[in-house]
Motif scaffolding. Structure first.
Motif, PDB file in Angstrom:
ATOM      1  N   MET A 110       0.828  -1.204   0.000  1.00  0.00           N
ATOM      2  CA  MET A 110       0.000   0.000   0.000  1.00  0.00           C
ATOM      3  C   MET A 110       0.863   1.255   0.000  1.00  0.00           C
ATOM      4  O   MET A 110       0.520   2.257  -0.626  1.00  0.00           O
ATOM      5  CB  MET A 110      -0.937  -0.004   1.207  1.00  0.00           C
ATOM      6  CG  MET A 110      -2.002  -1.086   1.168  1.00  0.00           C
ATOM      7  SD  MET A 110      -3.023  -1.045  -0.347  1.00  0.00           S
ATOM      8  CE  MET A 110      -3.833   0.545  -0.170  1.00  0.00           C
ATOM      9  N   SER A 111       2.005   1.183   0.686  1.00  0.00           N
ATOM     10  CA  SER A 111       2.916   2.316   0.678  1.00  0.00           C
ATOM     11  C   SER A 111       3.502   2.540  -0.711  1.00  0.00           C
ATOM     12  O   SER A 111       3.563   3.677  -1.201  1.00  0.00           O
ATOM     13  CB  SER A 111       4.050   2.073   1.695  1.00  0.00           C
ATOM     14  OG  SER A 111       5.008   3.102   1.630  1.00  0.00           O
ATOM     15  N   GLY A 112       3.935   1.457  -1.357  1.00  0.00           N
ATOM     16  CA  GLY A 112       4.456   1.576  -2.714  1.00  0.00           C
ATOM     17  C   GLY A 112       3.414   2.137  -3.663  1.00  0.00           C
ATOM     18  O   GLY A 112       3.714   3.018  -4.487  1.00  0.00           O
ATOM     19  N   PHE A 113       2.188   1.643  -3.550  1.00  0.00           N
ATOM     20  CA  PHE A 113       1.101   2.138  -4.385  1.00  0.00           C
ATOM     21  C   PHE A 113       0.849   3.616  -4.112  1.00  0.00           C
ATOM     22  O   PHE A 113       0.645   4.411  -5.037  1.00  0.00           O
ATOM     23  CB  PHE A 113      -0.167   1.322  -4.127  1.00  0.00           C
ATOM     24  CG  PHE A 113      -1.311   1.657  -5.037  1.00  0.00           C
ATOM     25  CD1 PHE A 113      -1.323   1.226  -6.352  1.00  0.00           C
ATOM     26  CD2 PHE A 113      -2.387   2.401  -4.576  1.00  0.00           C
ATOM     27  CE1 PHE A 113      -2.379   1.538  -7.203  1.00  0.00           C
ATOM     28  CE2 PHE A 113      -3.446   2.714  -5.412  1.00  0.00           C
ATOM     29  CZ  PHE A 113      -3.446   2.278  -6.733  1.00  0.00           C
ATOM     30  N   GLY A 114       0.878   3.990  -2.823  1.00  0.00           N
ATOM     31  CA  GLY A 114       0.666   5.388  -2.455  1.00  0.00           C
ATOM     32  C   GLY A 114       1.729   6.299  -3.027  1.00  0.00           C
ATOM     33  O   GLY A 114       1.434   7.403  -3.510  1.00  0.00           O
ATOM     34  N   MET A 115       2.993   5.865  -2.989  1.00  0.00           N
ATOM     35  CA  MET A 115       4.067   6.689  -3.533  1.00  0.00           C
ATOM     36  C   MET A 115       3.891   6.914  -5.031  1.00  0.00           C
ATOM     37  O   MET A 115       4.116   8.023  -5.538  1.00  0.00           O
ATOM     38  CB  MET A 115       5.423   6.044  -3.245  1.00  0.00           C
ATOM     39  CG  MET A 115       5.903   6.248  -1.823  1.00  0.00           C
ATOM     40  SD  MET A 115       7.611   5.722  -1.580  1.00  0.00           S
ATOM     41  CE  MET A 115       7.405   3.942  -1.496  1.00  0.00           C
ATOM     42  N   THR A 116       3.492   5.879  -5.753  1.00  0.00           N
ATOM     43  CA  THR A 116       3.301   6.047  -7.195  1.00  0.00           C
ATOM     44  C   THR A 116       2.123   6.974  -7.485  1.00  0.00           C
ATOM     45  O   THR A 116       2.157   7.734  -8.456  1.00  0.00           O
ATOM     46  CB  THR A 116       3.082   4.691  -7.897  1.00  0.00           C
ATOM     47  OG1 THR A 116       1.903   4.062  -7.387  1.00  0.00           O
ATOM     48  CG2 THR A 116       4.280   3.775  -7.683  1.00  0.00           C
ATOM     49  N   GLN A 117       1.098   6.924  -6.639  1.00  0.00           N
ATOM     50  CA  GLN A 117      -0.046   7.807  -6.821  1.00  0.00           C
ATOM     51  C   GLN A 117       0.345   9.256  -6.591  1.00  0.00           C
ATOM     52  O   GLN A 117      -0.063  10.159  -7.332  1.00  0.00           O
ATOM     53  CB  GLN A 117      -1.191   7.418  -5.875  1.00  0.00           C
ATOM     54  CG  GLN A 117      -1.802   6.057  -6.163  1.00  0.00           C
ATOM     55  CD  GLN A 117      -2.385   5.977  -7.555  1.00  0.00           C
ATOM     56  OE1 GLN A 117      -3.316   6.703  -7.895  1.00  0.00           O
ATOM     57  NE2 GLN A 117      -1.839   5.103  -8.380  1.00  0.00           N
ATOM     58  N   VAL A 118       1.138   9.507  -5.543  1.00  0.00           N
ATOM     59  CA  VAL A 118       1.590  10.868  -5.268  1.00  0.00           C
ATOM     60  C   VAL A 118       2.420  11.395  -6.434  1.00  0.00           C
ATOM     61  O   VAL A 118       2.214  12.513  -6.916  1.00  0.00           O
ATOM     62  CB  VAL A 118       2.409  10.921  -3.959  1.00  0.00           C
ATOM     63  CG1 VAL A 118       3.050  12.303  -3.781  1.00  0.00           C
ATOM     64  CG2 VAL A 118       1.525  10.609  -2.752  1.00  0.00           C
TER      65      VAL A 118
END
Length: 263
Positions: A115-123
């Protein structure tokens, strides 16, 4: 502890930190496939480390679950959110077949990593370079200011049973460092000074990620998640703060509206 012992790891830490900053800055600047691949590799390696801590001596399980995590992370970036979510959870469930103990810890940390990796790509994809840099700098400031303040000021320990080196002075100084970052970003952008408070909250979330990893290492009886990074241990030892900070921002940002309103 003597002054030499207190700063004995500083040279290795600074050299490794410089290399990580350069690689990270390059990936953030490039964005797109380069950043996506970098995030996927980091997520895969963190799960590789996680499995090694929870079930030592199982190289095959480490490789399989680490590879599955990296591939799931990379593929999820290019899928609609509805299809990406089950893919992000799949590696967490897959580990149940390889672990006899600590399955709950594995599941929770794997979900947190993905979820953190996904969040970073979204940002990076949706908000651009500047806000990805803000997130990274807040976490780095929390860690670096806390590290130096804790060693120079010392004082009462924050939670000695879990993290023997962490002090209240270092913890609070990390908040101050994050607040300064938030102030300058707000000053030179079109957002309100509420960003200062958001930055402090993100700093606290990053510290929670750090504490969670420290507690897990204490339970498994390991000092570092791996020896991949000289002076720093493993990737989880360096990215534990990003895990907490990014997931916090991913969730809370949906409710508060991020970035905060115009100043």
């Amino acid at each position: 502890m003597s002054a030499n012992e207190k700063w004995s790891d500083l040279t290795a830490r600074l050299g490794s930190a410089a290399a990580m900053v350069l690689i990270g800055a390059w990936g953030i600047w490039m964005g797109g496939h380069v950043f996506h691949i970098l995030v996927a590799i980091i997520c895969g390696l963190m799960v590789w480390e996680l499995v090694g801590m929870l079930r030592p001596g199982t190289a095959q399980a480490q490789t399989l679950l680490g590879t599955a995590t990296g591939l799931a992370m990379f593929a999820s970036i290019y899928l609609p959110v509805g299809f990406a979510l089950p893919l992000l959870l799949a590696p967490a469930l897959a580990g149940f077949g390889y672990l006899e103990r600590n399955r709950t810890i594995y599941m929770c940390f794997t979900v947190l990593i993905l979820m953190s990796g996904f969040g970073m790509t979204q940002v990076r994809n949706e908000m651009g370079v500047s806000w990805m840099l803000w997130l990274v700098i807040v976490v780095i400031a929390t860690d670096v200011v806390g590290y130096f303040a804790g060693r120079m000021i010392g004082g009462p320990k924050f939670w000695p049973a879990v993290s023997p080196k962490k002090t209240w002075s270092g913890t609070a100084s990390g908040w101050v460092g994050a607040a300064i970052v938030g102030y300058f970003f707000a000053l030179y952008s079109d957002v309100s000074m509420q960003l200062i408070g958001v930055s402090v909250a993100v700093s606290m979330a990053s510290q929670m990620g750090d504490i969670a990893e420290s507690a897990m290492k204490r339970k498994t009886g390991v000092k570092d998640s791996s020896n991949l990074i000289p002076g720093h241990g493993g990737l989880m030892d360096r990215f534990d703060g990003m895990l907490g900070a990014t997931v916090f921002l991913l969730i809370v940002g949906q409710f508060i509206g991020f970035p905060p309103g115009l100043g």
